[in-house]
Design an enzyme around this catalytic site. Structure first.
Site, short mmCIF file in Angstrom:
data_model
loop_
_atom_site.label_atom_id
_atom_site.label_comp_id
_atom_site.label_asym_id
_atom_site.label_seq_id
_atom_site.Cartn_x
_atom_site.Cartn_y
_atom_site.Cartn_z
N ASN A 59 0.84 -1.20 0.00
CA ASN A 59 0.00 0.00 0.00
C ASN A 59 0.87 1.24 0.00
OD1 ASN A 59 0.60 0.70 2.85
ND2 ASN A 59 -0.42 -1.26 3.21
N ASP A 73 -4.06 -6.45 4.88
CA ASP A 73 -5.04 -7.33 5.53
C ASP A 73 -4.96 -8.75 4.98
OD1 ASP A 73 -6.02 -5.41 7.23
OD2 ASP A 73 -7.47 -4.65 5.77
N LYS A 82 -11.06 -3.41 18.63
CA LYS A 82 -9.67 -3.86 18.73
C LYS A 82 -9.12 -3.78 20.15
CE LYS A 82 -8.29 -2.99 13.98
NZ LYS A 82 -7.27 -3.93 13.51
N PHE A 125 -4.37 3.40 14.84
CA PHE A 125 -4.68 4.39 13.81
C PHE A 125 -5.82 3.87 12.95
CE2 PHE A 125 -1.54 7.87 13.32
CZ PHE A 125 -0.79 7.62 14.45
N LYS A 140 9.17 -16.76 -10.94
CA LYS A 140 8.42 -15.64 -11.48
C LYS A 140 7.23 -16.15 -12.30
CE LYS A 140 9.02 -11.65 -14.43
NZ LYS A 140 9.81 -11.07 -15.52
N1 CTP Z 1 -3.64 -3.31 12.42
C1 CTP Z 1 -2.82 -4.30 12.90
N2 CTP Z 1 -2.73 -5.50 12.26
C2 CTP Z 1 -3.45 -5.74 11.17
C3 CTP Z 1 -4.33 -4.74 10.65
C4 CTP Z 1 -4.38 -3.54 11.31
O1 CTP Z 1 -2.14 -4.07 13.91
N3 CTP Z 1 -3.35 -6.91 10.56
C5 CTP Z 1 -3.74 -2.04 13.14
C6 CTP Z 1 -3.24 -0.85 12.36
O2 CTP Z 1 -1.88 -0.63 12.54
C7 CTP Z 1 -4.11 0.26 12.93
C8 CTP Z 1 -5.39 -0.41 13.30
O3 CTP Z 1 -5.09 -1.80 13.42
O4 CTP Z 1 -3.59 0.77 14.11
C9 CTP Z 1 -6.48 -0.21 12.29
O5 CTP Z 1 -6.03 -0.60 11.03
P1 CTP Z 1 -7.05 -0.66 9.80
O6 CTP Z 1 -6.36 -1.19 8.60
O7 CTP Z 1 -7.75 0.66 9.70
O8 CTP Z 1 -8.09 -1.71 10.40
P2 CTP Z 1 -8.64 -3.04 9.91
O9 CTP Z 1 -8.88 -3.89 11.11
O10 CTP Z 1 -7.79 -3.62 8.85
O11 CTP Z 1 -10.04 -2.58 9.34
P3 CTP Z 1 -10.49 -2.14 7.85
O12 CTP Z 1 -9.27 -2.25 6.96
O13 CTP Z 1 -11.54 -3.11 7.51
O14 CTP Z 1 -11.00 -0.74 8.00
#
Ligand code: CTP
Length: 412
Positions: free
Chosen positions: A217, A290, A358, A340, A300
């Protein structure tokens, strides 16, 4: 070289700059200029030899103050400037610090304007040595540096490797003015996180598709680096678990930042969970992927059908572990968890929901709808939400200032 951007930390601070007679003295007008730009008041004292390299006129013009070079000069404002200067100062910077002034300061010899001022100084002194590599490595000099570093108020900066005025290359260059100022700011910052351990995750993660491709990302890691520097500046021992990105914290002696570089979400998970065991604060700033490809191809993946490829390629994805959830599960008393959330719609509602889902204590909300916020740039605009309902909206500001606002809010 780090680019120094004035923060408000120098505003109204009184700084004595002590210049001794080394070639690096030519850089001190730039240092004074930066200190003044940051809002500090500057007074200068020099050894006699320093004036072979830089003139009092330049120093006076830049500092807007008389330069103190001679203990017995009749024109001095006070009869005892070596006492009034340390009384006035919040911080003294000795740069460049030659072998001679280091020897004098280490051994309590006070025979000129600079060394007498140093001896009367009880507030922090930052010392930036500069000399030839052989002089620097001489045991006599090393002993003096060690002794000087043992005085409570003295901080010795390292020297840099590079081209030296004597024509050789080696260790002994004075740190650049920008680096000296960053350390000065740290010394002037309140040490409210002293003795605390802080773990920060930052940057993106990379999830490999094959040896040459990955899913990732746009995160640049800048916000996590700003947070690491802010916490370290306030005295914390920081572990930064950082995904692949260009941002990295200043590695200077006062910054107690250990960076663990990781690549995938699973690497980040292991490093962050382990480091968090004894942490007082965990800040989850990383943009963790995620999902990851369920399988990473060993070779490759080819496009052409002749090479075994096909027109359509389907990737199967598997969910990555949630680092924040794992840390929240093992959360111990007194540990603070800060997450965050980057949202595009119903921002506050989604952020509050995430905070509770969370098991976080605080969540920092970025909205992609706010210009200058989120990934990439040097600025951010966030809303901080606490589990107990408190909320603070920060204006559009530098990421370093956002980091300060977040830590101030959390430590309130
Ligand atoms: N985070 C984490 N581990 C993951 C995904 C997220 O520790 N596998 C943490 C991020 O660093 C951030 C928080 O969770 O502090 C929220 O991340 P975000 O990507 O917004 O949350 P998601 O649970 O992935 O929700 P979504 O993408 O569905 O909004």
């Amino acid at each position: 070289m780090p680019l120094y951007k004035p923060s408000n930390m120098l505003q109204g601070k009184h700084i004595v700059v002590g210049i001794s007679g080394g070639i690096a003295a030519y850089k001190i007008p730039a240092l004074i200029r930066l200190l003044k730009k940051g809002g500090a008041e500057v007074k200068v004292t020099t050894t006699r030899n320093a004036l072979e390299f830089v003139t009092p006129l330049v120093l006076e013009a830049l500092s807007n103050n008389k330069v103190y070079t001679d203990v017995f000069a009749t024109g001095n404002d006070h009869t005892t400037e070596h006492i009034s200067l340390p009384d006035w100062a919040d911080l003294m910077i000795i740069a460049p610090a030659t072998a001679n002034i280091i020897g004098k300061c280490a051994n309590g010899i006070a025979d000129d304007a600079l060394s007498t001022t140093f001896l009367a100084m009880r507030k922090p002194v930052l010392i930036a040595p500069a000399m030839n590599a052989n002089m620097l490595s001489h045991p006599a000099l090393q002993q003096n540096l060690e002794r000087l570093g043992q005085y409570d108020n003295c901080t010795i900066l390292p020297t840099a490797n590079g081209f030296l005025a004597c024509g050789t290359t080696g260790d002994g260059r004075m740190l650049e003015p920008e680096e000296i100022i960053l350390q000065a700011e740290t010394l002037l910052t309140k040490q409210d996180l002293k003795g605390r351990r802080v773990v920060i995750t930052g940057g993106p993660t990379r999830e490999k598709i094959d040896p040459v491709r990955f899913i990732s990302n746009f995160s640049t890691g800048k916000m996590s680096v700003a947070l690491a520097e802010e916490c370290a500046g306030r005295g914390a021992e920081v572990t930064l678990v950082l995904g692949p990105c260009e941002a990295h914290p200043q590695q200077l002696p006062l910054n107690k930042i250990k960076t663990i570089n990781v690549e995938s979400a699973r690497d980040m998970y292991s490093a962050a969970v382990e480091a968090s065991n004894d942490a007082d604060m965990v800040i989850l700033c990383a943009a963790v992927a995620d999902y990851r490809p369920s399988e990473t191809a060993e070779h490759k993946i080819k496009r052409s059908a002749d090479d075994g490829g096909s027109e359509r390629l389907q990737l199967n994805l598997t969910e990555n572990p949630d680092i924040s959830a794992a840390i929240a599960e093992n959360k111990h008393d007194g540990q603070r968890l800060i997450g965050f959330a980057l949202e595009t719609d119903n921002e506050l509602e989604h952020a509050r929901h995430k905070l509770h889902r969370k098991g976080l204590d605080y969540i920092v909300l970025n909205s992609l709808r706010d210009q200058g916020a989120g990934f990439g740039g040097d600025t951010n605009k966030v809303t901080i939400i606490a589990r107990d309902g408190r909320q603070a909206e920060c204006p559009l500001e530098s990421k370093r200032q956002t980091a300060k606002d977040i830590i101030d809010f959390v430590c309130r």
